[in-house]
Design an enzyme around this catalytic site. Structure first.
Site, PDB file in Angstrom:
ATOM      1  N   GLY A 205     -30.029 -50.107 -29.078  1.00  0.00           N
ATOM      2  CA  GLY A 205     -29.140 -50.380 -30.325  1.00  0.00           C
ATOM      3  C   GLY A 205     -27.831 -50.208 -29.701  1.00  0.00           C
ATOM      4  N   PRO A 207     -23.788 -49.120 -29.251  1.00  0.00           N
ATOM      5  CA  PRO A 207     -23.237 -47.875 -29.271  1.00  0.00           C
ATOM      6  C   PRO A 207     -22.752 -47.252 -30.566  1.00  0.00           C
ATOM      7  CG  PRO A 207     -22.262 -49.400 -27.654  1.00  0.00           C
ATOM      8  CD  PRO A 207     -22.742 -50.069 -28.567  1.00  0.00           C
ATOM      9  N   LYS A 211     -28.690 -43.053 -31.348  1.00  0.00           N
ATOM     10  CA  LYS A 211     -29.621 -43.014 -30.446  1.00  0.00           C
ATOM     11  C   LYS A 211     -29.732 -41.488 -29.856  1.00  0.00           C
ATOM     12  CE  LYS A 211     -28.117 -46.419 -28.004  1.00  0.00           C
ATOM     13  NZ  LYS A 211     -27.273 -46.871 -28.818  1.00  0.00           N
ATOM     14  N   THR A 212     -28.752 -40.886 -29.337  1.00  0.00           N
ATOM     15  CA  THR A 212     -28.890 -39.680 -28.718  1.00  0.00           C
ATOM     16  C   THR A 212     -29.259 -38.630 -29.766  1.00  0.00           C
ATOM     17  OG1 THR A 212     -27.089 -40.493 -27.089  1.00  0.00           O
ATOM     18  CG2 THR A 212     -27.507 -37.991 -27.292  1.00  0.00           C
ATOM     19  N   HIS A 429       2.100 -66.566 -41.188  1.00  0.00           N
ATOM     20  CA  HIS A 429       0.891 -66.776 -40.643  1.00  0.00           C
ATOM     21  C   HIS A 429      -0.175 -65.876 -41.231  1.00  0.00           C
ATOM     22  CE1 HIS A 429      -1.308 -66.627 -36.478  1.00  0.00           C
ATOM     23  NE2 HIS A 429      -1.998 -65.910 -37.068  1.00  0.00           N
ATOM     24  N   GLU A 430       0.123 -64.781 -41.754  1.00  0.00           N
ATOM     25  CA  GLU A 430      -1.157 -63.823 -42.529  1.00  0.00           C
ATOM     26  C   GLU A 430      -1.400 -64.537 -43.940  1.00  0.00           C
ATOM     27  OE1 GLU A 430      -3.100 -61.720 -41.028  1.00  0.00           O
ATOM     28  OE2 GLU A 430      -1.358 -61.853 -39.130  1.00  0.00           O
ATOM     29  N   HIS A 433      -3.900 -67.187 -43.333  1.00  0.00           N
ATOM     30  CA  HIS A 433      -5.384 -66.860 -43.374  1.00  0.00           C
ATOM     31  C   HIS A 433      -5.950 -66.378 -44.845  1.00  0.00           C
ATOM     32  CE1 HIS A 433      -5.443 -66.535 -39.134  1.00  0.00           C
ATOM     33  NE2 HIS A 433      -4.622 -65.464 -38.800  1.00  0.00           N
ATOM     34  N   ASP A 505      -6.597 -65.867 -32.610  1.00  0.00           N
ATOM     35  CA  ASP A 505      -7.168 -66.495 -33.578  1.00  0.00           C
ATOM     36  C   ASP A 505      -7.901 -67.779 -32.849  1.00  0.00           C
ATOM     37  OD1 ASP A 505      -6.136 -64.858 -35.446  1.00  0.00           O
ATOM     38  OD2 ASP A 505      -4.638 -66.275 -36.026  1.00  0.00           O
TER      39      ASP A 505
HETATM   40  P1  ATP Z   1     -24.045 -44.315 -27.143  1.00  0.00           P
HETATM   41  O1  ATP Z   1     -24.942 -45.551 -26.838  1.00  0.00           O
HETATM   42  O2  ATP Z   1     -22.709 -44.685 -27.063  1.00  0.00           O
HETATM   43  O3  ATP Z   1     -24.530 -43.063 -26.285  1.00  0.00           O
HETATM   44  P2  ATP Z   1     -25.569 -43.354 -29.442  1.00  0.00           P
HETATM   45  O4  ATP Z   1     -26.384 -44.542 -30.226  1.00  0.00           O
HETATM   46  O5  ATP Z   1     -26.178 -42.623 -28.426  1.00  0.00           O
HETATM   47  O6  ATP Z   1     -24.377 -43.897 -28.653  1.00  0.00           O
HETATM   48  P3  ATP Z   1     -24.967 -40.895 -30.709  1.00  0.00           P
HETATM   49  O7  ATP Z   1     -24.301 -40.286 -29.550  1.00  0.00           O
HETATM   50  O8  ATP Z   1     -26.188 -40.405 -30.952  1.00  0.00           O
HETATM   51  O9  ATP Z   1     -24.951 -42.624 -30.607  1.00  0.00           O
HETATM   52  O10 ATP Z   1     -23.979 -40.884 -31.943  1.00  0.00           O
HETATM   53  C1  ATP Z   1     -22.584 -40.241 -32.071  1.00  0.00           C
HETATM   54  C2  ATP Z   1     -22.397 -39.539 -33.102  1.00  0.00           C
HETATM   55  O11 ATP Z   1     -22.344 -40.378 -34.434  1.00  0.00           O
HETATM   56  C3  ATP Z   1     -23.465 -38.301 -33.574  1.00  0.00           C
HETATM   57  O12 ATP Z   1     -23.120 -37.390 -32.773  1.00  0.00           O
HETATM   58  C4  ATP Z   1     -23.384 -38.266 -34.763  1.00  0.00           C
HETATM   59  O13 ATP Z   1     -22.411 -37.347 -35.287  1.00  0.00           O
HETATM   60  C5  ATP Z   1     -22.843 -39.627 -35.365  1.00  0.00           C
HETATM   61  N1  ATP Z   1     -24.027 -40.687 -35.770  1.00  0.00           N
HETATM   62  C6  ATP Z   1     -24.604 -41.709 -35.491  1.00  0.00           C
HETATM   63  N2  ATP Z   1     -25.589 -42.384 -36.012  1.00  0.00           N
HETATM   64  C7  ATP Z   1     -25.668 -41.568 -37.072  1.00  0.00           C
HETATM   65  C8  ATP Z   1     -26.677 -41.497 -38.221  1.00  0.00           C
HETATM   66  N3  ATP Z   1     -27.567 -42.466 -38.442  1.00  0.00           N
HETATM   67  N4  ATP Z   1     -26.413 -40.206 -39.111  1.00  0.00           N
HETATM   68  C9  ATP Z   1     -25.496 -39.403 -38.985  1.00  0.00           C
HETATM   69  N5  ATP Z   1     -24.900 -39.463 -38.000  1.00  0.00           N
HETATM   70  C10 ATP Z   1     -24.753 -40.354 -37.035  1.00  0.00           C
END
Ligand code: ATP
Length: 588
Positions: A205, A207, A211-212, A429-430, A433, A505
């Site tokens: 997914g 960033p 995921k972490t 300009h804006e 748009h 743009d």
């Molecule tokens: P990367 O790919 O950059 O490492 P990641 O997908 O691992 O990013 P995380 O590091 O897990 O993202 O998320 C960063 C912070 O965002 C988390 O510590 C959390 O506080 C918040 N967060 C992300 N997703 C969620 C979620 N689904 N629910 C609640 N908090 C979230």
């Protein structure tokens, strides 16, 4: 470059600088002072000189009072000087080689010393790394290079405190990983039925989607240690270090099993052969092989679960994603409007942010289109900061709205001084748009327009769809191109002069038009896509051309025609709605 190598290089540099300064001082100090022949003769006659010697047509002597040497160049008057010396019954040393030899000897000694030191430092570095690569960490090493090959897995202090209650908006993903938690809690339930847990689970997914966080919550729910290591930590310029880190990680995991090992940026560790990246291909391959062996060596009884995250699964080596390794792939999507509302609620609760009673989080979620969990966490914090700035005790919708602008559009640069002429160009300009999008039913309505510089732009027009969208049709894509062109056309029609303000743009116009023709087959080149696209919504990341020069020309023609048609439509619209455009511009 690692910290230890930097220290060594710094020490080497310092030694070099010291030697250089010492040599300069010595040379400067030994340099005799140049004086006239008559002064030289005076000094001889007054008996103030000693150790006089002749070097070609130079005569050099040393002051008896120790204040340094003197010299004079004297070819014609040499007999006079010699007579003065002989008059004082002094001896002349014609063997000038003596002193020069001494100087050369000294400088040679310094050079040799310097070389020996360099060789010593180099040898020590290599020896230290070799020793580490052999034993996989531990032990001494020069200036602590012992840490070099240790894996850099970070263990959270104690158990991970995160649970599934801290994650919002991705319930299907949590359903998938719940099984891992069950396995870690009660492996026997699985073993009795002859079931094996997948060894690796790959979360894919963009960033910030969490995921972490999912990895931490799995460990937290199961009550086991969580180790986190980045794939790039295995990437070292020194031979054997990456592999040694993998061995060290293996040791650590076995000692702490059952546990979750989370590998972030898996693509740094397991990139496909042949996909371009910086050098050290062979070393990377060794590290990857070592890691695969580590995974293979851990049977499901070991209680070690590998989870990994990647933003670019398409560049992963098939060896790492094959069955028995990271074979369970879970897509972690950005949250939809309901998910955003839940995530906002989680972070408001976790941070104890006080809200006004009538604040509707569903409304806040609507203005946060496209934001990830990480963005939403940031938004909650920005809103709380905004309330503090405004001296409010509780956070209201206006604070969230300002925070959303900051996160989506960038910081307002109120202090930037722009001339009134430039300001009116930005307003026109804006407004272009706004007009081009407002009058096109296929386009989202403009949500906010400003001529206060925000982020890199001098003005911004922001759109938000009524609901989340996952597909765009041809009309909607054309509407986007027309909306981008609106700014440039407004400058042309109202001011009669075009400016550099439209550069971003125009880039977007080209990206959309290219994607329509090459990626989505929305031109008239048949139902096929052209070029290999490495992902990305617009397809501007086309990395490989797989079509002929002739097709390339056809693509260019199509793109030009498509943009040209859009331009004519916008021009007609703005010509016809000149008055309305001026109304918006004046209001701005
Ligand atoms: P990367 O790919 O950059 O490492 P990641 O997908 O691992 O990013 P995380 O590091 O897990 O993202 O998320 C960063 C912070 O965002 C988390 O510590 C959390 O506080 C918040 N967060 C992300 N997703 C969620 C979620 N689904 N629910 C609640 N908090 C979230």
């Amino acid at each position: 470059m690692s910290r230890n190598v930097k220290i060594l290089l710094l020490i080497g540099g310092l030694v070099f600088a010291l030697v250089a300064v010492a040599t300069c001082i010595r040379l400067f100090h030994n340099q005799p002072q140049e004086i006239s022949t008559s002064e030289f003769i005076n000094l001889i006659e007054n008996g103030q000189l000693t150790k006089i010697h002749i070097d070609g047509d130079r005569i050099v002597g040393e002051r008896k009072d120790g204040s340094g040497g003197v010299t004079t160049t004297s070819s014609k008057t040499m007999p006079l000087v010699i007579a003065a010396i002989e008059g004082q019954n002094q001896t002349i040393d014609y063997d000038e080689e003596v002193s020069d030899n001494k100087g050369q000897w000294l400088s040679s000694m310094i050079n040799i010393l310097f070389l020996v030191m360099l060789v010593f430092i180099g040898y020590t570095i290599i020896r230290s790394f070799r020793a580490k690569a052999k034993d996989g960490g531990g032990g001494g090493g020069f200036f602590g290079t012992g840490n070099m090959t240790q894996d850099k897995a970070v263990r959270l202090d104690g158990q991970s405190k995160k649970t599934f209650a801290d994650i919002g908006g991705i319930d299907e993903v949590l359903e998938e990983v719940k099984e891992i938690v069950d396995f870690l809690r009660n492996p026997d339930r699985f073993r009795q039925r002859g079931a094996r847990m997948p060894k690796g689970c790959l979360l894919v997914g963009q960033p910030g989607v969490g995921k972490t966080l999912i990895g931490q919550a799995v460990a937290g729910e199961a009550g086991v240690p969580f180790f986190s290591v980045s794939g790039s930590e295995f990437d070292e310029m020194f031979v054997g270090v990456g592999s040694a880190r993998v061995r060290s990680l293996k040791k650590k995991l076995k000692e702490n099993a059952p546990c979750v090992c989370f590998i972030d940026e898996l693509e740094s560790l397991g990139r496909k052969r042949g996909v371009t990246h910086s050098g050290g291909q062979e070393e990377k391959q060794n590290t990857l092989n070592q890691f695969l062996q580590l995974m293979d060596g851990m049977d499901s009884d070991s209680g070690i679960v590998f989870m990994a995250a990647s933003n670019q699964p398409d560049v992963l080596d098939p060896a790492i994603t094959r069955a028995g390794r990271f074979d369970r792939h879970i897509h972690v999507p950005p949250p939809d409007v309901r998910g955003r509302e839940i995530i906002l609620g989680i972070h408001i609760r976790n941070n104890g942010v006080p809200l006004t009673e009538d604040l509707d989080l569903a409304e806040v979620a609507k203005i946060t289109y496209g934001m990830t969990g990480a963005d939403l966490e940031n938004l909650v914090n920005e809103a709380a900061l905004e309330a503090t700035r405004r001296n409010l005790d509780i956070v209201d919708f206006a604070c969230f709205s300002e925070a959303a602008d900051k996160v989506q559009l960038g910081l307002a640069r109120k202090s930037l001084i722009i001339t009134p002429e430039e300001k009116s160009i930005v307003c026109v300009h804006e407004s272009g748009h706004v007009l081009a999008s407002y009058n096109n039913p296929a386009h989202d309505l403009p949500q906010k327009v400003t001529c206060v510089p925000r982020g890199p732009g001098l003005g911004v027009t922001h759109f938000a769809p009524d609901s989340d969208r996952y597909l765009l049709n041809k009309e909607q894509l054309l509407a986007k191109i027309e909306s981008y062109l609106g700014g440039r056309v407004a400058e042309e029609v109202i001011i009669g002069q075009i400016t550099t303000g439209a550069s971003n743009d125009l880039e977007m116009v080209k990206a959309y038009a290219m994607a329509m023709v090459t990626k989505y087959a929305m031109g008239s080149l048949g139902q096929m896509s052209f070029g290999k696209h490495a992902g990305g919504y617009l397809g501007q990341d086309a990395v490989e051309r797989d079509y002929s020069e002739q097709t390339a020309q056809l693509i260019d023609e199509q793109v030009r025609k498509l943009v040209g048609d859009c331009y004519l439509r916008v021009r007609d619209l703005i010509d016809a709605q000149r008055e309305n455009l001026l109304l918006v511009a004046n209001a701005l």
